[in-house]
Write a protein that holds these residues in place. Sequence first.
Motif, mmCIF file in Angstrom:
data_model
loop_
_atom_site.group_PDB
_atom_site.id
_atom_site.type_symbol
_atom_site.label_atom_id
_atom_site.label_comp_id
_atom_site.label_asym_id
_atom_site.label_seq_id
_atom_site.Cartn_x
_atom_site.Cartn_y
_atom_site.Cartn_z
ATOM 1 N N ALA A 60 0.834 -1.209 0.000
ATOM 2 C CA ALA A 60 0.000 0.000 0.000
ATOM 3 C C ALA A 60 0.867 1.257 0.000
ATOM 4 C CB ALA A 60 -0.930 -0.001 1.212
ATOM 5 N N GLY A 61 1.873 1.287 0.842
ATOM 6 C CA GLY A 61 2.744 2.459 0.922
ATOM 7 C C GLY A 61 3.479 2.727 -0.372
ATOM 8 N N SER A 62 4.009 1.679 -0.992
ATOM 9 C CA SER A 62 4.795 1.900 -2.207
ATOM 10 C C SER A 62 3.913 2.216 -3.411
ATOM 11 C CB SER A 62 5.702 0.713 -2.499
ATOM 12 O OG SER A 62 4.946 -0.431 -2.786
ATOM 13 N N LYS A 63 2.759 1.578 -3.536
ATOM 14 C CA LYS A 63 1.869 1.886 -4.669
ATOM 15 C C LYS A 63 1.363 3.322 -4.568
ATOM 16 C CE LYS A 63 2.050 -2.002 -6.812
ATOM 17 N NZ LYS A 63 2.887 -2.148 -7.980
ATOM 18 N N PHE A 64 1.160 3.797 -3.346
ATOM 19 C CA PHE A 64 0.731 5.184 -3.179
ATOM 20 C C PHE A 64 1.878 6.151 -3.477
ATOM 21 C CE2 PHE A 64 0.536 8.853 -0.219
ATOM 22 C CZ PHE A 64 -0.408 9.581 -0.925
ATOM 23 N N ARG A 65 3.026 5.937 -2.852
ATOM 24 C CA ARG A 65 4.130 6.887 -2.994
ATOM 25 C C ARG A 65 4.811 6.831 -4.367
ATOM 26 N NH1 ARG A 65 4.013 6.125 2.343
ATOM 27 N NH2 ARG A 65 5.220 4.228 2.533
ATOM 28 N N VAL A 66 4.960 5.639 -4.930
ATOM 29 C CA VAL A 66 5.700 5.503 -6.190
ATOM 30 C C VAL A 66 4.779 5.640 -7.404
ATOM 31 C CG1 VAL A 66 7.166 3.974 -7.567
ATOM 32 C CG2 VAL A 66 7.448 4.066 -5.092
ATOM 33 N N LYS A 67 3.681 4.890 -7.408
ATOM 34 C CA LYS A 67 2.802 4.887 -8.581
ATOM 35 C C LYS A 67 1.659 5.900 -8.488
ATOM 36 C CE LYS A 67 3.905 0.610 -10.596
ATOM 37 N NZ LYS A 67 3.568 -0.106 -11.797
ATOM 38 N N LYS A 68 1.529 6.544 -7.331
ATOM 39 C CA LYS A 68 0.472 7.538 -7.110
ATOM 40 C C LYS A 68 -0.922 6.928 -7.294
ATOM 41 C CE LYS A 68 3.554 10.906 -6.776
ATOM 42 N NZ LYS A 68 4.534 10.449 -5.823
ATOM 43 N N TRP A 69 -1.109 5.713 -6.750
ATOM 44 C CA TRP A 69 -2.418 5.081 -6.796
ATOM 45 C C TRP A 69 -3.270 5.611 -5.659
ATOM 46 C CZ3 TRP A 69 -1.847 -0.929 -7.565
ATOM 47 C CH2 TRP A 69 -1.376 -1.188 -8.849
ATOM 48 N N GLY A 70 -4.582 5.653 -5.877
ATOM 49 C CA GLY A 70 -5.529 6.048 -4.852
ATOM 50 C C GLY A 70 -5.942 4.869 -3.986
ATOM 51 N N ARG A 71 -6.679 5.180 -2.931
ATOM 52 C CA ARG A 71 -7.089 4.146 -1.969
ATOM 53 C C ARG A 71 -7.946 3.051 -2.602
ATOM 54 N NH1 ARG A 71 -7.745 8.631 2.081
ATOM 55 N NH2 ARG A 71 -6.019 8.327 3.512
ATOM 56 N N ASN A 72 -8.858 3.434 -3.507
ATOM 57 C CA ASN A 72 -9.751 2.430 -4.108
ATOM 58 C C ASN A 72 -8.969 1.359 -4.861
ATOM 59 O OD1 ASN A 72 -11.957 3.822 -3.124
ATOM 60 N ND2 ASN A 72 -12.397 4.859 -5.054
ATOM 61 N N LYS A 73 -8.008 1.767 -5.643
ATOM 62 C CA LYS A 73 -7.233 0.814 -6.443
ATOM 63 C C LYS A 73 -6.350 -0.061 -5.546
ATOM 64 C CE LYS A 73 -4.554 0.607 -10.685
ATOM 65 N NZ LYS A 73 -4.136 1.366 -11.864
ATOM 66 N N ILE A 74 -5.751 0.541 -4.541
ATOM 67 C CA ILE A 74 -4.905 -0.217 -3.619
ATOM 68 C C ILE A 74 -5.744 -1.244 -2.860
ATOM 69 C CG2 ILE A 74 -3.470 -0.063 -1.539
ATOM 70 C CD1 ILE A 74 -2.557 2.725 -2.611
ATOM 71 N N LEU A 75 -6.902 -0.804 -2.377
ATOM 72 C CA LEU A 75 -7.814 -1.693 -1.647
ATOM 73 C C LEU A 75 -8.232 -2.873 -2.528
ATOM 74 C CD1 LEU A 75 -9.339 -1.905 1.072
ATOM 75 C CD2 LEU A 75 -11.218 -0.698 -0.021
#
Length: 149
Positions: A60-75
Motif C-alpha cells: 500500500a505504501g509503495s503503490k501510493f508513494r511511487v505509482k500515485k495510486w488512490g485508496r480504491n485501487k490499492i484496496l
Amino acid sequence: MDKLILLKACNYCAYQERTHDEVRQRMADWKVYGDEAEEIIAELITENFLNEERFAKTYAGSKFRVKKWGRNKILQELKRRKLSDYCIKKGMEEIDDEEYFLVLQALLHKKLHNLRTETNEFIRNKKAADYAMRKGFEAGLIWDILRNK
C-alpha cells in the motif's frame, strides 16, 4: 520436508514481500503440494520470511508513494491478493490523509496542465477526474479539489 525446496522458498520470499497465496502458487510450479507446502509456509512464517501484514503495509505504501495510486485501487488489489481484512486495514493505515490530498491535488494540477489545449473547461475537468478515478482516487474528493482550484 525437503530442505532444498525450503531454501528456494526462503530465497523467493527474501527477494521481495510475498503473500501466502503467491508462495503456494510458486510451490505448485515446483510440484510441491498439500501438507508439504503448508509445512514450508508455516516454517517461512516462523522464520519471519512471510508476513502478510508486512506485505500489505509495503504494498500500500509503495503503490501510493511511487505509482500515485488512490485508496480504491490499492484496496481492490489487496483484496485480489486474498489478504485478511486485518492486514488490509493495516496496509491502508500507511497512507497519510494529508499527503493523500496533496498527491491528488498535484496529480490533477499536472493533468489539467496537460489538457490545456482543451478549451471547454467542463470537458477538461471531466477528463482530469476520469484520469484520477482510474488511478483509484475517490470521486467526491476529486470533484472537491476541481471545484476549489
